[in-house]
Design a protein around this motif. Structure first.
Motif, mmCIF file in Angstrom:
data_model
loop_
_atom_site.group_PDB
_atom_site.id
_atom_site.type_symbol
_atom_site.label_atom_id
_atom_site.label_comp_id
_atom_site.label_asym_id
_atom_site.label_seq_id
_atom_site.Cartn_x
_atom_site.Cartn_y
_atom_site.Cartn_z
ATOM 1 N N LYS A 13 45.360 52.632 30.973
ATOM 2 C CA LYS A 13 46.219 51.706 30.249
ATOM 3 C C LYS A 13 46.733 52.412 29.010
ATOM 4 O O LYS A 13 45.995 53.104 28.328
ATOM 5 C CB LYS A 13 45.424 50.463 29.848
ATOM 6 N N SER A 14 48.014 52.220 28.716
ATOM 7 C CA SER A 14 48.588 52.780 27.497
ATOM 8 C C SER A 14 47.866 52.204 26.288
ATOM 9 O O SER A 14 47.445 51.054 26.290
ATOM 10 C CB SER A 14 50.073 52.425 27.408
ATOM 11 N N TRP A 16 48.971 51.151 23.493
ATOM 12 C CA TRP A 16 49.597 49.968 22.914
ATOM 13 C C TRP A 16 49.202 48.702 23.674
ATOM 14 O O TRP A 16 49.243 47.605 23.129
ATOM 15 C CB TRP A 16 51.123 50.110 22.858
ATOM 16 N N GLY A 17 48.779 48.839 24.914
ATOM 17 C CA GLY A 17 48.382 47.693 25.722
ATOM 18 C C GLY A 17 46.995 47.177 25.410
ATOM 19 O O GLY A 17 46.526 46.226 26.022
ATOM 20 N N LYS A 24 47.895 43.010 25.154
ATOM 21 C CA LYS A 24 47.128 43.148 26.398
ATOM 22 C C LYS A 24 47.720 42.234 27.457
ATOM 23 O O LYS A 24 47.924 42.645 28.606
ATOM 24 C CB LYS A 24 45.657 42.816 26.157
ATOM 25 N N HIS A 27 51.093 43.733 28.544
ATOM 26 C CA HIS A 27 50.870 44.960 29.321
ATOM 27 C C HIS A 27 50.353 44.641 30.719
ATOM 28 O O HIS A 27 50.844 45.185 31.711
ATOM 29 C CB HIS A 27 49.880 45.860 28.585
ATOM 30 N N ASP A 28 49.375 43.758 30.811
ATOM 31 C CA ASP A 28 48.698 43.506 32.078
ATOM 32 C C ASP A 28 49.475 42.585 33.016
ATOM 33 O O ASP A 28 49.325 42.685 34.232
ATOM 34 C CB ASP A 28 47.316 42.902 31.837
ATOM 35 N N TRP A 31 54.764 43.673 31.735
ATOM 36 C CA TRP A 31 55.375 44.994 31.621
ATOM 37 C C TRP A 31 55.320 45.741 32.955
ATOM 38 O O TRP A 31 54.286 45.823 33.612
ATOM 39 C CB TRP A 31 54.658 45.782 30.531
#
Length: 86
Positions: A13-14, A16-17, A24, A27-28, A31
């Motif tokens: 995971k990046s 920033w995520g 989070k 991201h999860d 994105w």
């Protein structure tokens, strides 16, 4: 690149995520996933335009305010906005 956090599933995971719960969630769940709903695409486009020059986290955390301003991203309603609405 060294900016990833190891996940239990061995996916990376990046960084920033993982910065906070809202990032989070984005991201999860949002994105990088395809979107076909017209209003959701319109929301994404508007948020990305608002992001120009500021951190994405700021825009993402204000998304409920943007939803109110853009009639919950109802494309038909926004298309009927007048100068008064803007």
């Amino acid at each position: 690149f060294g900016n990833e956090v190891e996940l239990h599933t061995s996916l990376k995971k990046s960084c920033w995520g993982t910065s906070d719960e809202s990032m989070k969630e984005y991201h999860d769940n949002i994105w990088g996933r395809p979107e076909v709903n017209v209003n959701a695409l319109f929301e994404s486009m508007c948020l990305q335009l608002m992001q120009c020059g500021v951190q994405w986290k700021l825009v993402w955390n204000k998304r409920n305010h943007f939803r109110r301003a853009f009639s919950n991203y109802d494309v038909r309603k926004v298309a009927q906005f007048t100068d008064k609405d803007v």
